[in-house]
Write a protein that holds these residues in place. Sequence first.
Motif, short mmCIF file in Angstrom:
data_model
loop_
_atom_site.label_atom_id
_atom_site.label_comp_id
_atom_site.label_asym_id
_atom_site.label_seq_id
_atom_site.Cartn_x
_atom_site.Cartn_y
_atom_site.Cartn_z
N UNK A 114 63.32 -13.30 22.88
CA UNK A 114 64.15 -13.09 21.43
C UNK A 114 64.52 -12.40 20.99
N UNK A 115 63.47 -11.56 20.55
CA UNK A 115 64.12 -10.58 19.61
C UNK A 115 64.51 -9.29 20.30
N UNK A 116 65.26 -9.56 22.04
CA UNK A 116 66.22 -8.82 22.45
C UNK A 116 67.68 -9.51 22.29
N UNK A 117 67.76 -10.05 21.16
CA UNK A 117 68.68 -10.19 20.98
C UNK A 117 69.50 -9.56 19.63
N UNK A 118 68.25 -9.27 19.64
CA UNK A 118 69.55 -7.81 18.00
C UNK A 118 69.21 -6.54 18.21
N UNK A 119 70.35 -5.48 18.03
CA UNK A 119 69.78 -4.99 18.02
C UNK A 119 68.54 -3.30 16.97
N UNK A 120 68.75 -4.29 16.02
CA UNK A 120 67.82 -3.56 14.51
C UNK A 120 67.07 -5.77 14.87
N UNK A 121 65.82 -5.20 14.22
CA UNK A 121 64.92 -5.94 13.47
C UNK A 121 63.72 -5.90 12.45
N UNK A 122 63.34 -6.77 11.67
CA UNK A 122 62.82 -6.56 10.72
C UNK A 122 61.40 -6.42 10.55
N UNK A 123 60.15 -5.79 11.03
CA UNK A 123 59.08 -6.85 10.90
C UNK A 123 58.08 -6.52 10.07
N UNK A 124 57.21 -6.78 9.06
CA UNK A 124 56.84 -6.74 8.34
C UNK A 124 55.56 -5.84 8.36
N UNK A 125 55.43 -4.84 7.19
CA UNK A 125 54.82 -3.58 7.68
C UNK A 125 53.41 -3.92 6.62
N UNK A 126 52.78 -4.62 6.74
CA UNK A 126 51.35 -4.63 6.30
C UNK A 126 50.60 -5.43 4.81
N UNK A 127 52.21 -5.11 3.90
CA UNK A 127 52.06 -6.42 2.48
C UNK A 127 53.72 -7.48 2.51
N UNK A 128 53.22 -8.66 1.69
CA UNK A 128 53.68 -9.37 1.75
C UNK A 128 55.31 -8.84 0.81
N UNK A 129 55.77 -7.64 1.05
CA UNK A 129 56.51 -6.84 0.36
C UNK A 129 57.21 -5.56 0.73
#
Length: 159
Positions: A114-129
């Motif tokens: 499902x991620x492949x529908x996008x050129x760019x994705x934004x996963x978290x980076x170890x914190x809630x912000x």
Amino acid sequence: MSLASVRAFFAAKAPDIAIIELQTSTATVALAAEAHGVAPGQIAKTLAFRIAERNVLIVARGDARIDNQKMKECFGAKSRMLDAQTVVELTSHPVGGVCPFGLATPLSVYCDRSLLAFDEVLPAAGATHSAVRITPQRLAELVDAEWIDVCQEVETEPC
């Protein structure tokens, strides 16, 4: 350790990728999408499961839902989501900041197609912000993820 372990991960494996830190919480898909000005699907959520005798992480688009039948077919066993305390113990990341980077425990990581529908994705980076902007392919490469298909089809609205 969480955000620090993600910083160390990117410093060692991908120093060109910057960690984005915001003043506002991005702990849910809706909050993250609003804060980053992207569609909810572009938020790459990381989910932790117990399947048979092992724990795994699955990264999927933010607006997708896991399909239990596909999970069973893919892994050959029933799965169950891990509780928040176990997730923190295994990853060092709090719920809302869980990502496949800088893990406290080595875990198998799977990326849903499902991620492949996008050129760019934004996963978290170890914190809630915190988050990173990354292509789905690079995300999978960096964490040595296997591509799988375990999400329900996402219905998109016509433009």
